[in-house]
Design an enzyme around this catalytic site. Structure first.
Site, PDB file in Angstrom:
ATOM      1  N   GLN A 121     -11.005 -19.523  44.520  1.00 22.72           N
ATOM      2  CA  GLN A 121     -10.079 -18.538  45.083  1.00 22.72           C
ATOM      3  C   GLN A 121     -10.683 -17.940  46.341  1.00 22.72           C
ATOM      4  O   GLN A 121     -11.880 -17.650  46.382  1.00 22.72           O
ATOM      5  CB  GLN A 121      -9.830 -17.421  44.061  1.00 22.72           C
ATOM      6  CG  GLN A 121      -8.917 -16.321  44.532  1.00 22.72           C
ATOM      7  CD  GLN A 121      -8.646 -15.298  43.441  1.00 22.72           C
ATOM      8  OE1 GLN A 121      -8.381 -15.657  42.310  1.00 22.72           O
ATOM      9  NE2 GLN A 121      -8.722 -14.028  43.776  1.00 22.72           N
ATOM     10  N   ASP A 122      -9.860 -17.736  47.373  1.00 25.22           N
ATOM     11  CA  ASP A 122     -10.281 -17.052  48.592  1.00 25.22           C
ATOM     12  C   ASP A 122      -9.607 -15.693  48.636  1.00 25.22           C
ATOM     13  O   ASP A 122      -8.413 -15.576  48.344  1.00 25.22           O
ATOM     14  CB  ASP A 122      -9.860 -17.839  49.841  1.00 25.22           C
ATOM     15  CG  ASP A 122     -10.697 -19.076  50.073  1.00 25.22           C
ATOM     16  OD1 ASP A 122     -11.807 -19.159  49.528  1.00 25.22           O
ATOM     17  OD2 ASP A 122     -10.236 -19.959  50.816  1.00 25.22           O
ATOM     18  N   ASN A 123     -10.362 -14.661  49.020  1.00 25.13           N
ATOM     19  CA  ASN A 123      -9.831 -13.305  49.149  1.00 25.13           C
ATOM     20  C   ASN A 123     -10.074 -12.809  50.560  1.00 25.13           C
ATOM     21  O   ASN A 123     -11.056 -13.196  51.200  1.00 25.13           O
ATOM     22  CB  ASN A 123     -10.508 -12.355  48.158  1.00 25.13           C
ATOM     23  CG  ASN A 123     -10.223 -12.728  46.723  1.00 25.13           C
ATOM     24  OD1 ASN A 123      -9.160 -13.230  46.398  1.00 25.13           O
ATOM     25  ND2 ASN A 123     -11.181 -12.493  45.856  1.00 25.13           N
TER      26      ASN A 123
ATOM     27  N   ARG B  36     -15.859  -0.012  48.763  1.00 23.89           N
ATOM     28  CA  ARG B  36     -15.195  -0.753  47.688  1.00 23.89           C
ATOM     29  C   ARG B  36     -16.257  -1.213  46.697  1.00 23.89           C
ATOM     30  O   ARG B  36     -17.258  -1.788  47.072  1.00 23.89           O
ATOM     31  CB  ARG B  36     -14.444  -1.950  48.244  1.00 23.89           C
ATOM     32  CG  ARG B  36     -13.320  -1.577  49.184  1.00 23.89           C
ATOM     33  CD  ARG B  36     -12.496  -2.799  49.566  1.00 23.89           C
ATOM     34  NE  ARG B  36     -11.426  -2.452  50.452  1.00 23.89           N
ATOM     35  CZ  ARG B  36     -10.225  -2.017  50.061  1.00 23.89           C
ATOM     36  NH1 ARG B  36      -9.956  -1.885  48.781  1.00 23.89           N
ATOM     37  NH2 ARG B  36      -9.295  -1.738  50.949  1.00 23.89           N
TER      38      ARG B  36
ATOM     39  N   HIS C  28     -17.716  -4.057  41.773  1.00 29.53           N
ATOM     40  CA  HIS C  28     -16.819  -4.820  40.907  1.00 29.53           C
ATOM     41  C   HIS C  28     -17.464  -6.091  40.367  1.00 29.53           C
ATOM     42  O   HIS C  28     -18.284  -6.720  41.034  1.00 29.53           O
ATOM     43  CB  HIS C  28     -15.564  -5.234  41.684  1.00 29.53           C
ATOM     44  CG  HIS C  28     -14.841  -4.090  42.301  1.00 29.53           C
ATOM     45  ND1 HIS C  28     -14.344  -4.147  43.581  1.00 29.53           N
ATOM     46  CD2 HIS C  28     -14.541  -2.862  41.847  1.00 29.53           C
ATOM     47  CE1 HIS C  28     -13.744  -3.000  43.871  1.00 29.53           C
ATOM     48  NE2 HIS C  28     -13.862  -2.202  42.844  1.00 29.53           N
TER      49      HIS C  28
ATOM     50  N   LYS D   3     -19.580 -14.986  44.504  1.00 28.70           N
ATOM     51  CA  LYS D   3     -18.812 -14.706  45.724  1.00 28.70           C
ATOM     52  C   LYS D   3     -19.657 -15.006  46.950  1.00 28.70           C
ATOM     53  O   LYS D   3     -20.794 -14.551  47.056  1.00 28.70           O
ATOM     54  CB  LYS D   3     -18.396 -13.232  45.766  1.00 28.70           C
ATOM     55  CG  LYS D   3     -17.491 -12.815  44.628  1.00 28.70           C
ATOM     56  CD  LYS D   3     -17.199 -11.328  44.698  1.00 28.70           C
ATOM     57  CE  LYS D   3     -16.310 -10.913  43.533  1.00 28.70           C
ATOM     58  NZ  LYS D   3     -16.106  -9.451  43.517  1.00 28.70           N
TER      59      LYS D   3
ATOM     60  N   HIS E  58     -20.413  -6.387  42.815  1.00 30.82           N
ATOM     61  CA  HIS E  58     -20.346  -6.495  44.275  1.00 30.82           C
ATOM     62  C   HIS E  58     -19.604  -5.305  44.858  1.00 30.82           C
ATOM     63  O   HIS E  58     -18.622  -4.825  44.287  1.00 30.82           O
ATOM     64  CB  HIS E  58     -19.606  -7.777  44.675  1.00 30.82           C
ATOM     65  CG  HIS E  58     -19.357  -7.890  46.124  1.00 30.82           C
ATOM     66  ND1 HIS E  58     -18.098  -7.793  46.674  1.00 30.82           N
ATOM     67  CD2 HIS E  58     -20.213  -8.055  47.173  1.00 30.82           C
ATOM     68  CE1 HIS E  58     -18.186  -7.921  47.988  1.00 30.82           C
ATOM     69  NE2 HIS E  58     -19.451  -8.077  48.320  1.00 30.82           N
TER      70      HIS E  58
ATOM     71  N   TYR F 140     -14.008 -13.501  51.181  1.00 25.06           N
ATOM     72  CA  TYR F 140     -14.972 -13.987  50.205  1.00 25.06           C
ATOM     73  C   TYR F 140     -14.354 -15.073  49.350  1.00 25.06           C
ATOM     74  O   TYR F 140     -13.197 -14.994  48.936  1.00 25.06           O
ATOM     75  CB  TYR F 140     -15.587 -12.865  49.370  1.00 25.06           C
ATOM     76  CG  TYR F 140     -14.673 -11.786  48.865  1.00 25.06           C
ATOM     77  CD1 TYR F 140     -14.284 -11.734  47.537  1.00 25.06           C
ATOM     78  CD2 TYR F 140     -14.236 -10.772  49.725  1.00 25.06           C
ATOM     79  CE1 TYR F 140     -13.473 -10.716  47.068  1.00 25.06           C
ATOM     80  CE2 TYR F 140     -13.431  -9.752  49.260  1.00 25.06           C
ATOM     81  CZ  TYR F 140     -13.054  -9.730  47.933  1.00 25.06           C
ATOM     82  OH  TYR F 140     -12.240  -8.717  47.476  1.00 25.06           O
TER      83      TYR F 140
ATOM     84  N   GLU G   3     -11.779  -7.316  34.491  1.00 27.64           N
ATOM     85  CA  GLU G   3     -12.561  -6.578  35.479  1.00 27.64           C
ATOM     86  C   GLU G   3     -13.440  -5.505  34.833  1.00 27.64           C
ATOM     87  O   GLU G   3     -13.006  -4.779  33.940  1.00 27.64           O
ATOM     88  CB  GLU G   3     -11.631  -5.929  36.502  1.00 27.64           C
ATOM     89  CG  GLU G   3     -12.350  -5.340  37.676  1.00 27.64           C
ATOM     90  CD  GLU G   3     -11.414  -4.903  38.783  1.00 27.64           C
ATOM     91  OE1 GLU G   3     -11.896  -4.761  39.913  1.00 27.64           O
ATOM     92  OE2 GLU G   3     -10.222  -4.690  38.538  1.00 27.64           O
TER      93      GLU G   3
ATOM     94  N   LYS H  36      -9.639   4.582  41.377  1.00 25.83           N
ATOM     95  CA  LYS H  36     -10.040   3.554  40.403  1.00 25.83           C
ATOM     96  C   LYS H  36     -11.548   3.309  40.454  1.00 25.83           C
ATOM     97  O   LYS H  36     -12.213   3.248  39.420  1.00 25.83           O
ATOM     98  CB  LYS H  36      -9.279   2.262  40.690  1.00 25.83           C
ATOM     99  CG  LYS H  36      -9.626   1.113  39.785  1.00 25.83           C
ATOM    100  CD  LYS H  36      -8.842  -0.134  40.193  1.00 25.83           C
ATOM    101  CE  LYS H  36      -9.335  -1.362  39.472  1.00 25.83           C
ATOM    102  NZ  LYS H  36      -8.675  -2.574  39.934  1.00 25.83           N
ATOM    103  N   ASP H  37     -12.103   3.177  41.660  1.00 21.68           N
ATOM    104  CA  ASP H  37     -13.538   2.937  41.792  1.00 21.68           C
ATOM    105  C   ASP H  37     -14.354   4.170  41.410  1.00 21.68           C
ATOM    106  O   ASP H  37     -15.439   4.049  40.841  1.00 21.68           O
ATOM    107  CB  ASP H  37     -13.886   2.475  43.198  1.00 21.68           C
ATOM    108  CG  ASP H  37     -13.453   1.037  43.469  1.00 21.68           C
ATOM    109  OD1 ASP H  37     -12.976   0.364  42.537  1.00 21.68           O
ATOM    110  OD2 ASP H  37     -13.588   0.599  44.616  1.00 21.68           O
TER     111      ASP H  37
END
Length: 135
Positions: A2-4, A14, A17, A26, A73, A86, A97, A119-120
């Site tokens: 997967q690419d983000n 951020r 995670h 990653k 990360h 990433y 998560e 959330k973080d």
């Protein structure tokens, strides 16, 4: 797998995670702007649990960092805008998560007053995460 691609403004932090059952490796790079990128060892039973490394990544230095599976990360944005790409070794699964609060691993962040999502900010501290993971 997967690419983000993410885009964030100056002072955004951020992370930190990870995923529990299907940890992601990653490969991270900044394609625009500059970030301070961090990986924290959260592997249960690891002799280096809680230790971290960092690198400054930018569109000028072309540096990349590989965050191995089992590491949390995160990054903070040092430029006006940063776009980060990433590549992940596993698909993102929101139900899988996990993470740890940005200020619980003794990381020397270069931004004194970062912008953090609710959330973080609600992620557990590193000691609490260790208990969750059974380490």
């Amino acid at each position: 797998m997967q690419d983000n691609h993410s885009r964030s403004q100056y002072r955004t932090l951020r992370g930190l995670h990870a995923q529990r059952a299907r940890p992601q490796g990653k490969l991270v790079r900044a394609v625009r702007g500059e970030i301070f990128d961090v990986a924290v060892d959260i592997r249960p039973g690891s002799p280096t649990f809680g230790r971290w490394i960092s690198a400054t990544l930018s569109d000028e230095n072309f540096r990349q960092i590989f965050v191995p599976p089992g590491f949390a990360h995160g990054f903070c944005v040092l430029s006006e805008i940063a776009e980060v790409e990433y590549k992940c070794t596993e698909l993102y699964d929101p139900k899988d998560e996990i993470g740890t609060r940005w200020n619980s691993a003794g990381i020397e962040w270069p931004i004194a007053d970062p912008l953090i999502s609710a959330k973080d900010a609600a992620l557990p501290g590193l000691d609490e995460l260790r208990k969750i993971l059974g380490g």
